[in-house]
Structures are given as structure tokens and as C-alpha cells.
Design a protein around this motif. Structure first.
Motif, PDB file in Angstrom:
ATOM      1  N   PHE A 183      -9.663  -3.735   2.566  1.00 14.84           N
ATOM      2  CA  PHE A 183      -9.396  -4.280   3.898  1.00 14.84           C
ATOM      3  C   PHE A 183      -9.354  -3.175   4.947  1.00 14.84           C
ATOM      4  N   GLY A 184      -8.737  -2.044   4.579  1.00 11.45           N
ATOM      5  CA  GLY A 184      -8.660  -0.929   5.524  1.00 11.45           C
ATOM      6  C   GLY A 184     -10.011  -0.356   5.884  1.00 11.45           C
ATOM      7  N   GLY A 185     -11.008  -0.522   5.003  1.00 12.35           N
ATOM      8  CA  GLY A 185     -12.338   0.002   5.316  1.00 12.35           C
ATOM      9  C   GLY A 185     -13.129  -0.845   6.290  1.00 12.35           C
ATOM     10  N   THR A 186     -12.655  -2.066   6.586  1.00 14.99           N
ATOM     11  CA  THR A 186     -13.414  -2.954   7.474  1.00 14.99           C
ATOM     12  C   THR A 186     -12.631  -3.443   8.688  1.00 14.99           C
ATOM     13  N   CYS A 187     -11.294  -3.515   8.569  1.00 18.96           N
ATOM     14  CA  CYS A 187     -10.526  -4.162   9.643  1.00 18.96           C
ATOM     15  C   CYS A 187     -10.683  -3.455  10.983  1.00 18.96           C
ATOM     16  N   HIS A 194      -7.261  -4.360  16.865  1.00 21.02           N
ATOM     17  CA  HIS A 194      -6.175  -3.617  17.483  1.00 21.02           C
ATOM     18  C   HIS A 194      -4.941  -3.664  16.576  1.00 21.02           C
ATOM     19  N   ILE A 195      -4.785  -4.826  15.919  1.00 22.60           N
ATOM     20  CA  ILE A 195      -3.694  -5.020  14.964  1.00 22.60           C
ATOM     21  C   ILE A 195      -4.295  -5.590  13.686  1.00 22.60           C
ATOM     22  N   ALA A 196      -4.006  -4.977  12.556  1.00 23.11           N
ATOM     23  CA  ALA A 196      -4.494  -5.453  11.258  1.00 23.11           C
ATOM     24  C   ALA A 196      -3.297  -5.785  10.384  1.00 23.11           C
ATOM     25  N   ALA A 197      -3.381  -6.902   9.668  1.00 25.65           N
ATOM     26  CA  ALA A 197      -2.255  -7.328   8.839  1.00 25.65           C
ATOM     27  C   ALA A 197      -2.765  -8.001   7.576  1.00 25.65           C
ATOM     28  N   GLU A 206       3.851  -0.479  -4.578  1.00 25.60           N
ATOM     29  CA  GLU A 206       4.248   0.686  -3.804  1.00 25.60           C
ATOM     30  C   GLU A 206       3.035   1.475  -3.288  1.00 25.60           C
ATOM     31  N   PRO A 207       1.997   1.722  -4.128  1.00 26.16           N
ATOM     32  CA  PRO A 207       0.818   2.422  -3.599  1.00 26.16           C
ATOM     33  C   PRO A 207       0.148   1.661  -2.461  1.00 26.16           C
ATOM     34  N   ALA A 208       0.161   0.320  -2.537  1.00 27.96           N
ATOM     35  CA  ALA A 208      -0.429  -0.478  -1.457  1.00 27.96           C
ATOM     36  C   ALA A 208       0.345  -0.297  -0.165  1.00 27.96           C
ATOM     37  N   LEU A 209       1.649  -0.289  -0.246  1.00 37.33           N
ATOM     38  CA  LEU A 209       2.478  -0.105   0.950  1.00 37.33           C
ATOM     39  C   LEU A 209       2.292   1.295   1.531  1.00 37.33           C
ATOM     40  N   GLU A 210       2.152   2.288   0.666  1.00 32.60           N
ATOM     41  CA  GLU A 210       1.935   3.655   1.153  1.00 32.60           C
ATOM     42  C   GLU A 210       0.600   3.758   1.894  1.00 32.60           C
ATOM     43  N   TYR A 211      -0.436   3.191   1.314  1.00 34.93           N
ATOM     44  CA  TYR A 211      -1.742   3.236   1.985  1.00 34.93           C
ATOM     45  C   TYR A 211      -1.691   2.496   3.328  1.00 34.93           C
ATOM     46  N   ALA A 212      -1.033   1.326   3.344  1.00 29.34           N
ATOM     47  CA  ALA A 212      -0.938   0.549   4.585  1.00 29.34           C
ATOM     48  C   ALA A 212      -0.204   1.335   5.658  1.00 29.34           C
ATOM     49  N   ALA A 213       0.852   2.052   5.267  1.00 32.35           N
ATOM     50  CA  ALA A 213       1.598   2.845   6.240  1.00 32.35           C
ATOM     51  C   ALA A 213       0.744   3.950   6.818  1.00 32.35           C
ATOM     52  N   GLN A 214      -0.102   4.570   5.984  1.00 31.02           N
ATOM     53  CA  GLN A 214      -0.975   5.640   6.466  1.00 31.02           C
ATOM     54  C   GLN A 214      -2.028   5.116   7.448  1.00 31.02           C
ATOM     55  N   CYS A 215      -2.507   3.895   7.210  1.00 24.91           N
ATOM     56  CA  CYS A 215      -3.592   3.341   8.041  1.00 24.91           C
ATOM     57  C   CYS A 215      -3.078   2.499   9.207  1.00 24.91           C
ATOM     58  N   GLY A 216      -1.795   2.194   9.227  1.00 30.06           N
ATOM     59  CA  GLY A 216      -1.265   1.359  10.306  1.00 30.06           C
ATOM     60  C   GLY A 216      -1.536  -0.113  10.109  1.00 30.06           C
ATOM     61  N   ILE A 217      -1.500  -0.582   8.861  1.00 33.34           N
ATOM     62  CA  ILE A 217      -1.729  -1.992   8.546  1.00 33.34           C
ATOM     63  C   ILE A 217      -0.382  -2.660   8.279  1.00 33.34           C
ATOM     64  N   LEU A 218      -0.139  -3.794   8.932  1.00 28.85           N
ATOM     65  CA  LEU A 218       1.082  -4.552   8.699  1.00 28.85           C
ATOM     66  C   LEU A 218       0.997  -5.269   7.356  1.00 28.85           C
ATOM     67  N   CYS A 219       2.093  -5.281   6.608  1.00 27.08           N
ATOM     68  CA  CYS A 219       2.149  -5.968   5.323  1.00 27.08           C
ATOM     69  C   CYS A 219       3.281  -6.987   5.347  1.00 27.08           C
ATOM     70  N   LEU A 220       2.938  -8.264   5.132  1.00 33.42           N
ATOM     71  CA  LEU A 220       3.928  -9.326   5.107  1.00 33.42           C
ATOM     72  C   LEU A 220       3.905  -9.962   3.721  1.00 33.42           C
ATOM     73  N   ASP A 221       4.979  -9.785   2.980  1.00 34.83           N
ATOM     74  CA  ASP A 221       5.067 -10.412   1.660  1.00 34.83           C
ATOM     75  C   ASP A 221       5.623 -11.829   1.803  1.00 34.83           C
ATOM     76  N   GLY A 222       5.897 -12.475   0.667  1.00 36.11           N
ATOM     77  CA  GLY A 222       6.360 -13.857   0.717  1.00 36.11           C
ATOM     78  C   GLY A 222       7.636 -14.038   1.496  1.00 36.11           C
ATOM     79  N   GLN A 223       8.564 -13.114   1.364  1.00 34.09           N
ATOM     80  CA  GLN A 223       9.835 -13.220   2.080  1.00 34.09           C
ATOM     81  C   GLN A 223       9.629 -13.037   3.587  1.00 34.09           C
ATOM     82  N   ALA A 224       8.805 -12.045   3.962  1.00 31.12           N
ATOM     83  CA  ALA A 224       8.531 -11.822   5.390  1.00 31.12           C
ATOM     84  C   ALA A 224       7.772 -13.005   5.993  1.00 31.12           C
TER      85      ALA A 224
END
Length: 238
Positions: A183-187, A194-197, A206-224
Motif C-alpha cells: 500500500f505504501g508503494g502506491t498510496c 495527502h492522507i493515507a490510511a 508490530e513490523p507493520a506499525l513500524e513501517y506505517a509510522a515511517q511512511c506516515g500511514i494511519l492504521c486503524l484496527d478493529g478497536q479504533a
């Protein structure tokens, strides 16, 4: 058996008459002679009385203008006006009204919707509905073959382009780092976000969250996601 119609003329055809032909030519010659004489007299009068000639010309022009205005007024009067209550409108006369986009109305609160029980298509539509509920100018589902990672495209109230990928996974299937990398390669590069989520009914590794933080991608899990649906607080404003 007879056929209805006009009866043929039973008289003799007109014979050629040299006398009548001569008479016609004579009348034409007299008319031309009279017209030439009138033109010469008019030119001579204009030379002798130029003021009178100009006045006559102005009167003729005024008469032509009055005739022209009268024709225009008659044409406008004859033009069809607004239809009366009893008139029948033809299809060409009916102008369709511009469509008015109605605000989103949800039959049941989105917080009470079971996202996990939805199909992938229903989940994408539910996320688009949340975007519209929270004021997005537009929000459409574009997921499918060849979507290059974009499932929902929206425009936030302040005009930013929002690109969302939806992952309807069960609790045992977490969103991994490879999902985020694709997703980070295309968004940003392809969809000009301007905003990717990424929104999921499950969780992120955890690796997914780390990569998202580096790229500026919002991550919303089931609780969020449940919090977003119940509180109406758009995640892109936090």
C-alpha cells in the motif's frame, strides 16, 4: 368502377397570340420608361432642392424603422409563452432538475453494525459511509481488480485527498508488514494521497506499525474502527 378525383379540364389549350405578346412587351417598356423618368426627376429635384431631398430620405428611413419594429413586435407576440395549466408538455420542453445530493442517512447507528460479519465489498462501503458521515466532500468505493491498493477515495472537508485501504480480516489474521509495504508503494506515488490510511477489523503486526509510522500511514484496527464509528471523530483530524 369509378375513381374519385378532380375532373380533367375539357377546354382547348391556349393558342399562341402575337398580339398578346406584343402587348406585354409594350407594357413592360412603358413601366421601364416611367421608372427612368421618375428617377431623373428625383435626381433633378435633389439638385434643385437638396434640403427637401434629405428630408424625404429621412422620412423614408423612419418609415422603414417603424415597419421593422412592428414586425419584431408581431413576431414576439406570436412566440409561444409560458405553458398554461392545461397545456401538454412535449419531452423536448421538459428540463430535468439538477440532482441534489442528499446527506447520508444510515438506517442504524454505524457503531452497532457488525463489521466482521460484512463481506469485503460491504465493509468498503461502510468505510466510505463513515467518511461521508464525517463531512467528506466525496467518498467512493473504487476497490477491485487493478485498484493498486486503493479501496476508498475521498476528499476531506478541508480539501485533502484521502486514500484508504480496507482489510476485513478475522481476529486470527493480522495485517502484516508486506500489506503495508504494498500500500505504501502506491498510496502517495500513484494515488497522490495527502492522507493515507489502512482500516481493518483485525489488528496490525508490530513490523507493520513500524513501517506505517515511517511512511506516515494511519492504521486503524478493529478497536479504533469501532471508536470511529461510535464517536464520530474522524481519524484524519487527530
Amino acid at each position: 368502377m369509378t375513381t374519385a378525383g378532380r375532373r380533367p379540364h375539357s377546354g382547348r389549350p391556349y393558342a399562341f397570340s402575337l398580339r398578346r405578346l406584343s402587348l406585354c412587351f409594350g407594357l413592360i417598356a412603358l413601366v421601364l420608361l416611367a421608372a427612368g423618368t421618375a428617377l431623373k426627376a428625383g435626381a433633378r429635384a435633389a439638385d434643385d432642392h437638396p434640403v427637401a431631398a434629405v428630408a424625404l430620405g429621412l422620412l423614408a428611413l423612419a418609415a422603414a424603422v417603424l415597419v421593422r419594429r412592428r414586425r419584431v413586435r408581431v413576431a414576439r407576440t406570436a412566440a409561444p409563452g409560458p405553458s398554461a395549466p392545461g397545456d401538454v408538455l412535449t419531452p423536448d420542453a421538459i428540463v430535468p432538475a439538477a440532482p441534489v445530493e442528499e446527506p447520508l442517512e444510515v438506517e442504524e447507528p454505524l457503531a452497532e453494525v457488525g463489521f466482521e460479519a460484512m463481506s469485503a465489498e460491504e465493509f468498503e462501503q461502510a468505510v466510505a459511509d463513515l467518511c461521508r458521515r464525517d463531512g467528506c466532500r466525496t467518498a467512493e468505493v473504487v476497490g477491485g481488480a487493478g485498484d493498486l491498493g486503493a479501496d476508498v477515495l475521498a476528499v476531506t472537508p478541508d480539501g485533502q485527498r484521502l486514500v484508504i485501504q480496507c482489510k476485513r480480516y478475522d481476529a486470527a489474521h493480522k495485517v502484516g508488514s508486506q500489506d503495508l509495504q504494498r500500500f505504501g508503494g502506491t498510496c502517495f506515488a500513484v494515488h497522490d494521497a495527502h492522507i493515507a490510511a489502512v482500516v481493518t477489523t483485525s489488528e496490525f503486526t508490530e513490523p507493520a506499525l513500524e513501517y506505517a509510522a515511517q511512511c506516515g500511514i494511519l492504521c486503524l484496527d478493529g478497536q479504533a474502527l469501532t471508536t470511529w464509528a461510535s464517536t464520530g471523530s474522524a481519524p484524519w483530524t487527530e
